[in-house]
Motif scaffolding. Structure first.
Motif, PDB file in Angstrom:
ATOM      1  N   ALA A  29      15.972 -22.289 -58.096  1.00  0.00           N
ATOM      2  CA  ALA A  29      15.348 -21.521 -57.020  1.00  0.00           C
ATOM      3  C   ALA A  29      15.798 -20.065 -57.017  1.00  0.00           C
ATOM      4  O   ALA A  29      15.250 -19.255 -56.276  1.00  0.00           O
ATOM      5  N   MET A  30      16.786 -19.737 -57.834  1.00  0.00           N
ATOM      6  CA  MET A  30      17.296 -18.366 -57.894  1.00  0.00           C
ATOM      7  C   MET A  30      17.016 -17.789 -59.278  1.00  0.00           C
ATOM      8  O   MET A  30      17.827 -17.930 -60.201  1.00  0.00           O
ATOM      9  N   GLY A  31      15.829 -17.217 -59.444  1.00  0.00           N
ATOM     10  CA  GLY A  31      15.460 -16.618 -60.719  1.00  0.00           C
ATOM     11  C   GLY A  31      14.596 -17.488 -61.596  1.00  0.00           C
ATOM     12  O   GLY A  31      14.084 -17.026 -62.622  1.00  0.00           O
ATOM     13  N   ASN A  37       2.436 -25.877 -65.241  1.00  0.00           N
ATOM     14  CA  ASN A  37       2.749 -26.870 -64.217  1.00  0.00           C
ATOM     15  C   ASN A  37       4.238 -27.200 -64.180  1.00  0.00           C
ATOM     16  O   ASN A  37       4.633 -28.270 -63.705  1.00  0.00           O
ATOM     17  N   CYS A  38       5.039 -26.279 -64.709  1.00  0.00           N
ATOM     18  CA  CYS A  38       6.484 -26.496 -64.790  1.00  0.00           C
ATOM     19  C   CYS A  38       7.253 -25.375 -64.093  1.00  0.00           C
ATOM     20  O   CYS A  38       6.721 -24.275 -63.883  1.00  0.00           O
ATOM     21  N   ILE A  39       8.514 -25.686 -63.764  1.00  0.00           N
ATOM     22  CA  ILE A  39       9.443 -24.658 -63.317  1.00  0.00           C
ATOM     23  C   ILE A  39      10.432 -24.414 -64.449  1.00  0.00           C
ATOM     24  O   ILE A  39      10.919 -25.358 -65.078  1.00  0.00           O
ATOM     25  N   GLU A  40      10.689 -23.140 -64.723  1.00  0.00           N
ATOM     26  CA  GLU A  40      11.531 -22.769 -65.860  1.00  0.00           C
ATOM     27  C   GLU A  40      12.903 -22.320 -65.369  1.00  0.00           C
ATOM     28  O   GLU A  40      13.022 -21.498 -64.454  1.00  0.00           O
ATOM     29  N   CYS A  41      13.948 -22.855 -66.002  1.00  0.00           N
ATOM     30  CA  CYS A  41      15.323 -22.504 -65.646  1.00  0.00           C
ATOM     31  C   CYS A  41      15.622 -21.067 -66.068  1.00  0.00           C
ATOM     32  O   CYS A  41      15.302 -20.672 -67.201  1.00  0.00           O
ATOM     33  N   HIS A  44      18.572 -20.908 -69.496  1.00  0.00           N
ATOM     34  CA  HIS A  44      18.276 -21.171 -70.907  1.00  0.00           C
ATOM     35  C   HIS A  44      16.795 -21.442 -71.179  1.00  0.00           C
ATOM     36  O   HIS A  44      16.426 -21.737 -72.304  1.00  0.00           O
ATOM     37  N   GLY A  45      15.943 -21.368 -70.129  1.00  0.00           N
ATOM     38  CA  GLY A  45      14.512 -21.520 -70.347  1.00  0.00           C
ATOM     39  C   GLY A  45      14.014 -22.948 -70.420  1.00  0.00           C
ATOM     40  O   GLY A  45      12.866 -23.168 -70.813  1.00  0.00           O
ATOM     41  N   TRP A  46      14.842 -23.919 -70.064  1.00  0.00           N
ATOM     42  CA  TRP A  46      14.338 -25.292 -70.018  1.00  0.00           C
ATOM     43  C   TRP A  46      13.222 -25.378 -68.977  1.00  0.00           C
ATOM     44  O   TRP A  46      13.314 -24.778 -67.903  1.00  0.00           O
ATOM     45  N   GLN A  47      12.168 -26.141 -69.300  1.00  0.00           N
ATOM     46  CA  GLN A  47      11.030 -26.255 -68.392  1.00  0.00           C
ATOM     47  C   GLN A  47      10.882 -27.696 -67.908  1.00  0.00           C
ATOM     48  O   GLN A  47      10.948 -28.638 -68.705  1.00  0.00           O
ATOM     49  N   PHE A  48      10.676 -27.851 -66.588  1.00  0.00           N
ATOM     50  CA  PHE A  48      10.587 -29.171 -65.977  1.00  0.00           C
ATOM     51  C   PHE A  48       9.253 -29.308 -65.240  1.00  0.00           C
ATOM     52  O   PHE A  48       8.870 -28.428 -64.472  1.00  0.00           O
ATOM     53  N   THR A  56       9.874 -30.666 -70.425  1.00  0.00           N
ATOM     54  CA  THR A  56       8.802 -30.617 -71.431  1.00  0.00           C
ATOM     55  C   THR A  56       9.094 -29.646 -72.561  1.00  0.00           C
ATOM     56  O   THR A  56       8.437 -29.689 -73.593  1.00  0.00           O
ATOM     57  N   SER A  57      10.073 -28.759 -72.348  1.00  0.00           N
ATOM     58  CA  SER A  57      10.342 -27.747 -73.378  1.00  0.00           C
ATOM     59  C   SER A  57      11.775 -27.239 -73.279  1.00  0.00           C
ATOM     60  O   SER A  57      12.268 -26.957 -72.190  1.00  0.00           O
TER      61      SER A  57
END
Length: 316
Positions: A29-31, A37-41, A44-48, A56-57
């Motif tokens: 939620a911070m950045g 259809n995903c949220i990206e961390c 490191h760019g992990w996508q959920f 998914t990535s």
């Protein structure tokens, strides 16, 4: 006490997931940002995926492990709010939040909101509906006398009084998670009935923390206040009131209603913030509805529900 991330995907759906990335714990939620259809961390760019929390990535990995996923929370968008289902034992929703037709069709439009933080047991707030005796004593003095309970009964404002008639009862199956409070209000000025302030309020509680307060006034039309009670931590509740009103009525009318409701509610807050929750209160015959309400509200606890216990020592 949970940390959550809410986001809307590019197909328009809203989702709620655990805020912390299972990789190395960054807060999504911070950045974090939405991609498809995903949220990206942001770390490191992990996508959920919002739908099921599946990763998914992973930009730098050849393969995404099957077990890489976030916890997702059941939620729904209704009446202009994103609502989340919480069950101590992890069970899924057993009832749905009703849609208010006038809000969905935009017959009633948003006219403002208030927000309060209350230091009390969550059950104290809805229990007020069944405590009809407090209406005359706490909410009888004129709203002009304000919220400071030392002065609300001052003789200066004694010329005006609010008169309340209330009836609370639980609903039968299949809506045993709901209850109804019918409130009739009128005011007297110098002992004479002032009909312009006649008001009927139908308050329907849906579950432990959502109330639909529908207002009906002979001249000033109809509207609704949606009350949400969200527990933030033990003995701390966040309460929001949102008012929707007939769009053909001047905005000053619902704003006045919300202000009047706010004054009365803040009188309750003074009590809640400083009282003690008594599991076995000393009640008289006329208080019987309070016990009836407690039996009804007990359905929202389970055997594993957290029980608040005060620390026995001052050790850190």
């Amino acid at each position: 006490g949970e940390q959550l991330a809410a986001f809307r995907t590019q197909d328009g759906r809203a989702y709620v997931v655990d805020a912390y990335c299972p990789h190395l714990g960054a807060n999504l939620a911070m950045g974090g940002r939405v991609t498809g259809n995903c949220i990206e961390c942001p770390f490191h760019g992990w996508q959920f995926r919002g739908e099921d929390g599946k990763c998914t990535s992973i930009p730098y990995a050849e393969k995404v492990p099957d077990f890489a996923k976030l916890r997702t929370w059941p939620s729904c968008e209704v009446n202009g709010m994103l609502l989340l289902w919480y069950h101590r034992d992890g069970l899924g929703p057993t009832w749905a939040v009703p849609e208010q037709r006038e809000i969905a069709t935009k017959q009633w439009v948003f006219r403002g909101q208030t927000e309060h933080f209350i230091e009390a047991h969550i059950q104290e707030i809805p229990e007020n509906a069944a405590d009809t005796a407090h209406l005359t004593f706490l909410h009888g003095p004129a709203i002009l006398s304000g919220t400071d309970l030392r002065y609300t009964r001052s003789k200066l404002w004694d010329f005006m009084k609010h008169i309340w008639k209330a009836e609370w009862q639980p609903e039968p199956e299949p809506n045993k998670h709901c209850s109804q409070l019918l409130l009739k209000h009128h005011a007297t000025v110098f002992g004479r009935h002032f009909s312009l302030l006649d008001l009927t309020v139908s308050a329907r509680q849906v579950g432990p923390g959502l109330v639909f307060l529908i207002f009906e006034h002979a001249f000033l039309g109809q509207g609704i206040i949606l009350q949400t009670v969200t527990p933030l931590e033990p003995l701390l509740q966040n309460v929001v009131h949102k008012i929707y009103y007939q769009k053909n009525m001047p905005a000053i009318i619902p704003k006045f209603i919300l202000k009047a409701e706010c004054i009365q509610f803040e009188r309750d807050i003074t009590i809640w913030n400083n009282k003690q929750y008594l599991p076995k209160p000393l009640l008289v015959k006329e208080d019987s509805t309070i016990q009836k309400h407690r039996r009804w509200y007990a359905q929202f606890y389970s055997e594993r529900s957290e029980k608040f216990t005060a620390p026995e020592a001052l050790d850190w």
